[in-house]
Design a protein around this motif. Structure first.
Motif, PDB file in Angstrom:
ATOM      1  N   ARG A  21      -1.780  -2.683   0.114  1.00 49.22           N
ATOM      2  CA  ARG A  21      -0.889  -3.643   0.811  1.00 49.22           C
ATOM      3  C   ARG A  21       0.498  -3.659   0.183  1.00 49.22           C
ATOM      4  N   ASP A  42       2.647  -1.016   1.513  1.00 54.69           N
ATOM      5  CA  ASP A  42       2.768  -1.053   2.979  1.00 54.69           C
ATOM      6  C   ASP A  42       1.778  -0.129   3.683  1.00 54.69           C
ATOM      7  N   SER A  76      -2.062  -0.279   5.301  1.00 55.31           N
ATOM      8  CA  SER A  76      -3.069  -1.248   5.745  1.00 55.31           C
ATOM      9  C   SER A  76      -4.469  -0.861   5.294  1.00 55.31           C
TER      10      SER A  76
END
Length: 177
Positions: free
Chosen positions: A145, A148, A150
């Protein structure tokens, strides 16, 4: 460029050795982590999404008791959408950047190896512009996370839709009266 996702060790081990993950909770009698992963791989193949298998993940899988490296390679090579990604020069530079940026949250002595493996996996993911990491490792998910990327767990995988019941069409009936 095709979309890229990454399988970590726990996802790949469930796929290749059918070991059930401890954190998976079935939602119905036929629901298994293996069935969800098989459905995921089918959907990713249809979308022409590349599934990245980092070499550190391959190394960890090879350490599983009873794992046969030859069979492991056959299974991976048998999947058109799988790509084994080396920890190369670019990954090494990315690893250094990630490691230094996460040094404030440096783990305990016991967790150092896992932390370094996570950073190596994330370094490969970043150099290949991976959008999603499939993992049930909470620490890797947290680090992803921050990069960036997921994270998706076993519980978040979609369940294969059941086949709709076929409709039976009867020929037109004419009354005998």
């Amino acid at each position: 460029m095709a979309r890229r996702v990454l399988f970590d060790t726990n996802f790949l081990s469930v796929f290749v050795s059918e070991i059930s993950p401890a954190d998976f909770r079935a939602e119905n009698p036929g629901d298994t982590a293996q069935a969800r992963i098989a459905y995921l791989i089918e959907r990713l193949a249809i979308d022409e999404t590349e599934i990245v298998i980092p070499t550190p993940v391959l190394a960890e899988i090879s350490c599983i008791a009873g794992a046969d490296p030859c069979k492991l390679i056959q299974v991976i090579d048998g999947q058109k959408s799988f790509r084994v990604a080396d920890f190369n020069r670019r990954s090494a530079i990315e690893f250094g950047i990630l490691y230094k940026s996460r040094i404030a949250s440096k783990p305990s002595e016991q967790g150092k190896r896992a932390f370094k493996f996570d950073m190596a996996i994330l370094a490969i993911a970043k150099t290949l512009k991976v959008s999603t990491i499939y993992t049930s490792d909470g620490q890797l998910a947290n680090h992803a996370r921050l990069c960036d990327i997921s994270p998706v767990t076993f519980q978040n995988l979609p369940i294969r839709p059941s086949e709709p019941q076929l409709l039976i069409h009867f020929p037109e009936h004419r009354s005998v009266q």
